[in-house]
Design an enzyme around this catalytic site. Structure first.
Site, short mmCIF file in Angstrom:
data_model
loop_
_atom_site.label_atom_id
_atom_site.label_comp_id
_atom_site.label_asym_id
_atom_site.label_seq_id
_atom_site.Cartn_x
_atom_site.Cartn_y
_atom_site.Cartn_z
N GLN A 37 -44.67 25.74 -71.74
CA GLN A 37 -43.97 26.66 -72.65
C GLN A 37 -44.89 27.73 -73.23
O GLN A 37 -44.42 28.77 -73.67
CB GLN A 37 -43.32 25.86 -73.80
CG GLN A 37 -42.26 24.86 -73.35
CD GLN A 37 -40.94 25.51 -72.95
OE1 GLN A 37 -40.65 26.66 -73.34
NE2 GLN A 37 -40.13 24.82 -72.18
N HIS A 46 -40.22 27.50 -62.98
CA HIS A 46 -38.84 27.92 -63.32
C HIS A 46 -38.65 28.29 -64.78
O HIS A 46 -37.59 28.79 -65.16
CB HIS A 46 -37.82 26.88 -62.86
CG HIS A 46 -37.76 25.63 -63.67
ND1 HIS A 46 -36.88 25.46 -64.70
CD2 HIS A 46 -38.46 24.47 -63.59
CE1 HIS A 46 -37.03 24.25 -65.22
NE2 HIS A 46 -38.00 23.64 -64.57
N CYS A 83 -33.48 18.03 -71.30
CA CYS A 83 -33.73 16.71 -70.73
C CYS A 83 -33.13 15.61 -71.59
O CYS A 83 -32.85 14.53 -71.11
CB CYS A 83 -35.22 16.47 -70.58
SG CYS A 83 -36.09 17.91 -70.03
N ASN A 142 -41.66 22.20 -76.38
CA ASN A 142 -40.50 22.83 -75.76
C ASN A 142 -39.27 22.86 -76.67
O ASN A 142 -38.39 23.68 -76.50
CB ASN A 142 -40.15 22.13 -74.44
CG ASN A 142 -40.16 20.63 -74.55
OD1 ASN A 142 -41.14 20.02 -74.99
ND2 ASN A 142 -39.07 20.01 -74.16
N SER A 201 -45.16 25.19 -65.02
CA SER A 201 -43.93 25.11 -64.25
C SER A 201 -43.47 26.52 -63.91
O SER A 201 -43.58 27.43 -64.73
CB SER A 201 -42.85 24.40 -65.06
OG SER A 201 -41.60 24.48 -64.40
N THR A 261 -46.88 19.88 -46.13
CA THR A 261 -46.83 21.27 -45.66
C THR A 261 -46.43 22.18 -46.81
O THR A 261 -45.42 21.94 -47.49
CB THR A 261 -45.83 21.39 -44.50
OG1 THR A 261 -46.24 20.49 -43.47
CG2 THR A 261 -45.80 22.81 -43.95
C1 LIG Z 1 -39.74 22.06 -68.39
C2 LIG Z 1 -40.93 21.34 -68.88
C3 LIG Z 1 -41.59 20.39 -68.07
C4 LIG Z 1 -41.08 19.98 -66.72
O1 LIG Z 1 -41.24 20.99 -65.77
P1 LIG Z 1 -40.46 20.89 -64.36
O2 LIG Z 1 -41.06 21.99 -63.55
O3 LIG Z 1 -39.02 21.10 -64.66
O4 LIG Z 1 -40.75 19.55 -63.79
C5 LIG Z 1 -42.72 19.79 -68.59
N1 LIG Z 1 -43.18 20.09 -69.81
C6 LIG Z 1 -42.58 20.98 -70.60
C7 LIG Z 1 -43.14 21.29 -71.95
C8 LIG Z 1 -41.42 21.63 -70.17
O5 LIG Z 1 -40.82 22.49 -70.98
#
Ligand SMILES: *Cc1c(COP(=O)(O)O)cnc(C)c1O
Length: 382
Positions: free
Chosen positions: A179, A201, A325, A151, A199, A237
């Site tokens: 990623q 988002h 992070c 990432n 993920s 749920t």
């Molecule tokens: C953003 C990310 C995560 C965490 O994902 P979340 O849905 O925010 O918990 C884990 N691994 C990588 C490589 C990420 O970029």
């Protein structure tokens, strides 16, 4: 002032067309997917349709797709779930020094529970060595967890070769593909992947959505216990709208991978070349070619990454100093340190992750702002 978002590695906006598909399940289609009347069955059908879409995108069975609250949960589930279910077979896990904290912190937790973890180093480009991986395997090794693409620096690991090693040695293979999704094709069967985390988002779906692919027949324990949802393996749920959203996002992002990424890669390389040519003491972090199409990570001598990020923010440009992070902790990035950067140089770094909407003229604008700010910072720190 133009505002430009260059931090898709941290998160993305929710796409309108994804929200539109979710809307009915946030409003009038509110039935519990476990209910047997029509309102409930509509929810159930929406979830299963989404599961089918995701299975198609990953080239796997729909029974192998589990909805989670995000990749943090998926990574926790994969590691803890495999560790707990297989500890009579072995207590050794292999991972890398450059994983996301949701893998590294889970490994630290497992160490406290008596598991032994090997953290593989990486070379100056962020690649693990397949020989070192092979050498780290013992008869106690039950799981190998290596991220598909990093990432922070965008380096893409030799996933197919790692999968082969896992397969030959009868060891489960987990990969955090958050990623990589949409940037490179993902074939879970061809690559011998047993568990894969995603993920929502990061791919224009809502925050709080994730997927864990679990190959059929894998011996894994639950992370969460409760009702019978998700085959009893991930109870609670269902958030129907979230299931629909991440399904739509995955099917969109895995279409036309080749052409979409080619466009971004050309613009990325234009910016990288401009920086290399015109800005002194700038070092590209990560692999020059084996990297995500949208990732730029530079160390800039005498330019504090946090300061650069904050000044660019005033100018309407969002970038990241390190990963989202780790930048608040102010500690230098564990990924950059693993590449062999000094602590100072590791704090003198920025990550730019381009979005699909980036244009050629924006690249020029970004470069001009960037070079102006870097010059100012360097003059002031002389
Ligand atoms: C953003 C990310 C995560 C965490 O994902 P979340 O849905 O925010 O918990 C884990 N691994 C990588 C490589 C990420 O970029």
């Amino acid at each position: 002032m133009k505002s430009i978002y260059l931090d898709t590695g941290a998160t993305t906006h929710l796409k309108k067309e994804i929200l539109n598909e979710m809307m009915p399940y946030l409003t009038y289609n509110y039935g519990n997917a476990s209910s047997i009347y029509t309102l409930g069955k509509k929810s159930k059908m929406a979830i299963e349709d989404s599961r089918i879409k995701i299975a198609e995108a990953l080239n796997c069975e729909k029974s192998e797709i589990y909805f989670t609250s995000g990749a943090t949960e998926s990574n926790n589930w994969a590691l803890k779930g495999i560790a707990l279910a297989n500890k009579t077979r072995g207590t050794h896990i292999i991972t890398t020094k450059i994983e996301h904290p949701s893998v590294l912190k889970t490994c630290e937790f497992l160490e406290k529970q008596g598991f032994e973890i090997t953290y593989l180093p990486v070379d100056e480009y962020g690649l693990i060595s397949l020989d070192q991986l092979q050498d780290a395997i013992t008869d106690k090794t039950i799981l190998i967890s290596v991220m598909f693409a990093n990432n922070e620096i965008g380096t893409i690991q030799p996933i197919e070769e790692i999968g082969e090693i896992c397969n030959k040695n009868n060891i489960y293979f987990h990969t955090d593909a958050v990623q990589a999704l949409g940037k490179v094709p993902i074939y879970v069967k061809k690559y011998n992947i047993d568990l894969l985390s995603l993920s929502g988002h990061k791919i224009y779906a809502p925050k709080g959505t994730g997927i864990l692919y679990i190959k059929n027949g894998i011996n894994i324990e639950n992370l969460i216990h409760g009702g019978s949802q998700e085959n009893g393996m991930r109870p609670g749920t269902e958030s129907v709208a979230n299931c629909v959203g991440i399904g739509k996002a995955i099917s969109l992002i895995t279409k036309d991978i080749e052409s979409r990424n080619k466009k971004i890669r050309i613009l990325r390389d234009k910016l990288i070349n401009k920086i290399h040519k015109n800005i002194g003491c700038a070092k590209l972090n990560g692999h020059p070619t084996q990297r995500l199409s949208n990732n730029i990570n530079f160390s800039l001598r005498d330019v504090n990454g946090t300061m650069l990020t904050l000044i660019l923010d005033v100018l309407g440009i969002c970038v990241s100093s390190g990963s989202a992070c780790s930048c608040k902790s102010k500690k230098p990035s564990h990924v950059l340190l693993a590449l062999g950067l000094s602590e100072t140089l590791a704090t003198e770094s920025i990550r730019i992750t381009l979005s699909e909407e980036i244009t050629d003229s924006q690249i020029d604008y970004i470069f001009n702002q960037l070079s102006k700010v870097i010059d100012e910072i360097r003059i002031n720190t002389l």
